[in-house]
Design a protein around this motif. Sequence first.
Motif, PDB file in Angstrom:
ATOM      1  N   PRO A 517       0.822  -1.220   0.000  1.00  9.76           N
ATOM      2  CA  PRO A 517       0.000   0.000   0.000  1.00  9.76           C
ATOM      3  C   PRO A 517       0.857   1.272   0.000  1.00  9.76           C
ATOM      4  N   LEU A 518       0.347   2.265  -0.719  1.00  9.53           N
ATOM      5  CA  LEU A 518       1.066   3.541  -0.843  1.00  9.53           C
ATOM      6  C   LEU A 518       0.053   4.678  -0.777  1.00  9.53           C
ATOM      7  N   ILE A 519       0.297   5.633   0.114  1.00 10.99           N
ATOM      8  CA  ILE A 519      -0.546   6.830   0.210  1.00 10.99           C
ATOM      9  C   ILE A 519       0.334   8.061   0.001  1.00 10.99           C
ATOM     10  N   ILE A 520      -0.166   8.997  -0.811  1.00 16.16           N
ATOM     11  CA  ILE A 520       0.543  10.253  -1.055  1.00 16.16           C
ATOM     12  C   ILE A 520      -0.252  11.386  -0.426  1.00 16.16           C
ATOM     13  N   LEU A 521       0.424  12.216   0.357  1.00 14.72           N
ATOM     14  CA  LEU A 521      -0.212  13.358   1.014  1.00 14.72           C
ATOM     15  C   LEU A 521      -0.015  14.615   0.158  1.00 14.72           C
ATOM     16  N   THR A 522      -1.091  15.389  -0.012  1.00 12.75           N
ATOM     17  CA  THR A 522      -1.025  16.600  -0.832  1.00 12.75           C
ATOM     18  C   THR A 522      -1.637  17.792  -0.096  1.00 12.75           C
ATOM     19  N   SER A 523      -1.315  18.958  -0.602  1.00 12.27           N
ATOM     20  CA  SER A 523      -1.904  20.201  -0.091  1.00 12.27           C
ATOM     21  C   SER A 523      -2.055  21.175  -1.256  1.00 12.27           C
ATOM     22  N   GLY A 524      -2.593  22.344  -0.952  1.00 13.95           N
ATOM     23  CA  GLY A 524      -2.714  23.368  -1.986  1.00 13.95           C
ATOM     24  C   GLY A 524      -1.373  23.913  -2.431  1.00 13.95           C
ATOM     25  N   ALA A 525      -0.306  23.586  -1.688  1.00 14.76           N
ATOM     26  CA  ALA A 525       1.041  24.042  -2.050  1.00 14.76           C
ATOM     27  C   ALA A 525       1.771  23.030  -2.928  1.00 14.76           C
ATOM     28  N   THR A 526       1.280  21.812  -3.009  1.00  9.55           N
ATOM     29  CA  THR A 526       1.920  20.780  -3.831  1.00  9.55           C
ATOM     30  C   THR A 526       1.872  21.220  -5.293  1.00  9.55           C
ATOM     31  N   ALA A 527       3.033  21.325  -5.931  1.00 15.30           N
ATOM     32  CA  ALA A 527       3.054  21.974  -7.248  1.00 15.30           C
ATOM     33  C   ALA A 527       4.045  21.302  -8.197  1.00 15.30           C
ATOM     34  N   GLY A 528       3.859  21.624  -9.487  1.00 15.40           N
ATOM     35  CA  GLY A 528       4.834  21.282 -10.517  1.00 15.40           C
ATOM     36  C   GLY A 528       5.146  19.810 -10.628  1.00 15.40           C
ATOM     37  N   ALA A 529       6.436  19.475 -10.481  1.00 20.02           N
ATOM     38  CA  ALA A 529       6.878  18.087 -10.629  1.00 20.02           C
ATOM     39  C   ALA A 529       6.202  17.170  -9.624  1.00 20.02           C
ATOM     40  N   ALA A 530       5.928  17.689  -8.431  1.00 20.11           N
ATOM     41  CA  ALA A 530       5.218  16.871  -7.433  1.00 20.11           C
ATOM     42  C   ALA A 530       3.828  16.516  -7.936  1.00 20.11           C
ATOM     43  N   GLU A 531       3.168  17.433  -8.624  1.00 20.96           N
ATOM     44  CA  GLU A 531       1.846  17.148  -9.179  1.00 20.96           C
ATOM     45  C   GLU A 531       1.940  16.125 -10.306  1.00 20.96           C
ATOM     46  N   GLU A 532       2.984  16.206 -11.103  1.00 20.23           N
ATOM     47  CA  GLU A 532       3.164  15.222 -12.168  1.00 20.23           C
ATOM     48  C   GLU A 532       3.287  13.816 -11.573  1.00 20.23           C
ATOM     49  N   PHE A 533       4.039  13.700 -10.472  1.00 21.34           N
ATOM     50  CA  PHE A 533       4.179  12.402  -9.798  1.00 21.34           C
ATOM     51  C   PHE A 533       2.822  11.929  -9.271  1.00 21.34           C
ATOM     52  N   VAL A 534       2.082  12.822  -8.603  1.00 17.13           N
ATOM     53  CA  VAL A 534       0.763  12.471  -8.072  1.00 17.13           C
ATOM     54  C   VAL A 534      -0.185  12.079  -9.212  1.00 17.13           C
ATOM     55  N   PHE A 535      -0.136  12.836 -10.303  1.00 24.82           N
ATOM     56  CA  PHE A 535      -0.988  12.576 -11.472  1.00 24.82           C
ATOM     57  C   PHE A 535      -0.763  11.159 -12.001  1.00 24.82           C
ATOM     58  N   ILE A 536       0.511  10.787 -12.139  1.00 28.31           N
ATOM     59  CA  ILE A 536       0.847   9.469 -12.676  1.00 28.31           C
ATOM     60  C   ILE A 536       0.377   8.360 -11.732  1.00 28.31           C
ATOM     61  N   MET A 537       0.669   8.527 -10.448  1.00 31.78           N
ATOM     62  CA  MET A 537       0.353   7.474  -9.486  1.00 31.78           C
ATOM     63  C   MET A 537      -1.161   7.311  -9.301  1.00 31.78           C
ATOM     64  N   LYS A 538      -1.899   8.405  -9.400  1.00 26.99           N
ATOM     65  CA  LYS A 538      -3.359   8.314  -9.316  1.00 26.99           C
ATOM     66  C   LYS A 538      -3.925   7.719 -10.605  1.00 26.99           C
ATOM     67  N   ARG A 539      -3.397   8.163 -11.718  1.00 27.27           N
ATOM     68  CA  ARG A 539      -3.896   7.701 -13.012  1.00 27.27           C
ATOM     69  C   ARG A 539      -3.716   6.194 -13.166  1.00 27.27           C
ATOM     70  N   LEU A 540      -2.581   5.654 -12.711  1.00 28.06           N
ATOM     71  CA  LEU A 540      -2.297   4.228 -12.845  1.00 28.06           C
ATOM     72  C   LEU A 540      -2.834   3.417 -11.672  1.00 28.06           C
ATOM     73  N   GLY A 541      -3.524   4.084 -10.750  1.00 22.66           N
ATOM     74  CA  GLY A 541      -4.118   3.382  -9.616  1.00 22.66           C
ATOM     75  C   GLY A 541      -3.099   2.817  -8.650  1.00 22.66           C
ATOM     76  N   ARG A 542      -1.911   3.381  -8.630  1.00 25.83           N
ATOM     77  CA  ARG A 542      -0.858   2.826  -7.771  1.00 25.83           C
ATOM     78  C   ARG A 542      -0.877   3.418  -6.363  1.00 25.83           C
TER      79      ARG A 542
END
Length: 616
Positions: A517-542
């Motif tokens: 299991p993997l959980i990623i924590l985000t906030s309104g300050a999470t930006a740029g490359a961090a969002e790209e990482f979150v986008f990929i991991m959410k998109r692939l259901g990982r």
Amino acid sequence: MAKALFVVVFLLVFGNVAVVTHTAFPPSLIVDMVNIVLDNYCSPEKLAGLKEAIAAASSNTEILNIPDGESLSRVLSAGLQTTISDPRLQVSFEPDFVPVVAPQMPAPEQLVAMLQHAIKLDVLEGNIGYMRIDHILGEAAADKIGQMLVDLVWNKVLPTSALIFDLRHTISGDITGLSYIVSYFTSAESAIHIDSVYDRPSNTTTKLMSMATLLGERYGTTKPLIILTSKNTKGIAEDVAYCLQNLKRATVVGAQTAGGSVKVGQFKVGDTDFYVTLPTAKSINPITGSTWEQTGVTPDVNVNAEDALAAAVKIVQLRLQVPAIIEGSAALIADNYAFGETGADVASKLKGLLERGDYSMVVSKSGLEEKLSADLKSLSGDKNLKTTSKTPVLPPINYTPEMYIDLIKVSFHTDNFENNIGYLRFDMFGEFEEVKAIAQIIVEHVWSKVVNTDAMIIDLRNNLGGPTTAIAGFCSYFFDADQQIVLDKLTDRQSGTSTELQTLTELTGPRYGSKKPLIILTSGATAGAAEEFVFIMKRLGRAMIVGETTSGGSHPPKTFQVGDSDVFLSIPTVHSDSTLLPAWERSGIAPHIPVSAAAALETAKGILNKHLAGQN
């Protein structure tokens, strides 16, 4: 109010002057003076209560014991000014008063000679016109020598690219000249309500309008116009500055003006040698509903009067560059912005703002950049499309292994919670080549502490982004080595190319794999490359995303110089594949479990503890 007047007068008088047993001046003096004010002062609403106190004033004979007229006039002036809160009211003692006779209109030749002496013209470098006028002509004079005025003065500044109108020394003028001056800088298509002048003695209000027909050509509505002011700028000159300022046709540069009046009258007090001077008319601007009188005109750019011309020249030089800067910005955005359709739309609307005159009043480079950034954000919905500074390229730092270790310890935070839940926090992504060079050190000092956990929390709540070149490598640790996965498809608008982002087959150190299991924590300050990482991991259901919707940033933007200017744009040129999920650029990524950033960690721990307990 009248009582306040007499209290002030009483204190002033008897604090400094001895009382005598007889009055030096007639008892009717104060009553007559107050009646003049009541009948002629331009703002009758400020005189409430004054009339009722005239009877009391007639019995207030103590003040009349002042033995000389000049002293009494000063006391009476102070009393009136304090009571009505208007320093323009004056009482004078003039036993040798000579009535002012209105001068006859000089012959045209004399008027021209006077104008040539009173008006100073120049054409400065860059085809910037300069015109100084120390007296504003009225309608009668303008009608008499209008064509000569056009030939000798106006036609010399008409071809200039911008005009600096110097009113720093203008202390006199005729209100009927206001419409003439303003009309030369406005359009002929429709009449504009310039000013309203209320005349108290006649109790009439005159609306001053722009003129449809003028001698000579108009200067137009688009060429830069700067008006210079000083503390000596007074009366009609203030009205000119205030009207053109509020019509958004001129920028006022200099010092606060005098705060005079459009019309002043002088009245004899009964059969005495005292005279009351007071404003008998007032200007009411139709745009502001207020006036420049008493307070003066506040400059748009406040500088010492002696520095106003130099400041004005700088403003004009900037404004003459503005069209090229805006048009150049529009072209760069249309050609390079990551989302082509949006880029074309922004470019078109930006040029529309220029044509509408939205950039005609900028007074500084910083102001131009601030407005341009605000407009780009508004038009595109992208806060990363903005002006920026040209950042110098810094020389590389040669780190020793010990320095790298210290840097890594500061940059990464790890922990191991109950039920063997790993915690990893870092607040910026690094360049791939730099990360690759120290990958072994990161594995030894960071990754080894969390890789053997049964679940992991990656904390990106304070991650502001950075280069995206290391994203593929970092994502790869959370997938298995037996298959290569397409993480994202990146489209580069500038080069017109598309690139697939794939997991890497070879990594430094062990993988975390795709099962734990993997959980990623985000906030309104999470930006740029961090969002790209979150986008990929959410998109692939990982991974499960817990926290707040992310910033809505972009892939690292590129810096573009606008033409030959010293204005630079930050333009995102790359966007992620949004065929399966909405684009994260501009709008951010919504979490699976929306909670406040502050509550995200405890929420994630609760979810994983429950999950791991269920497995056991």
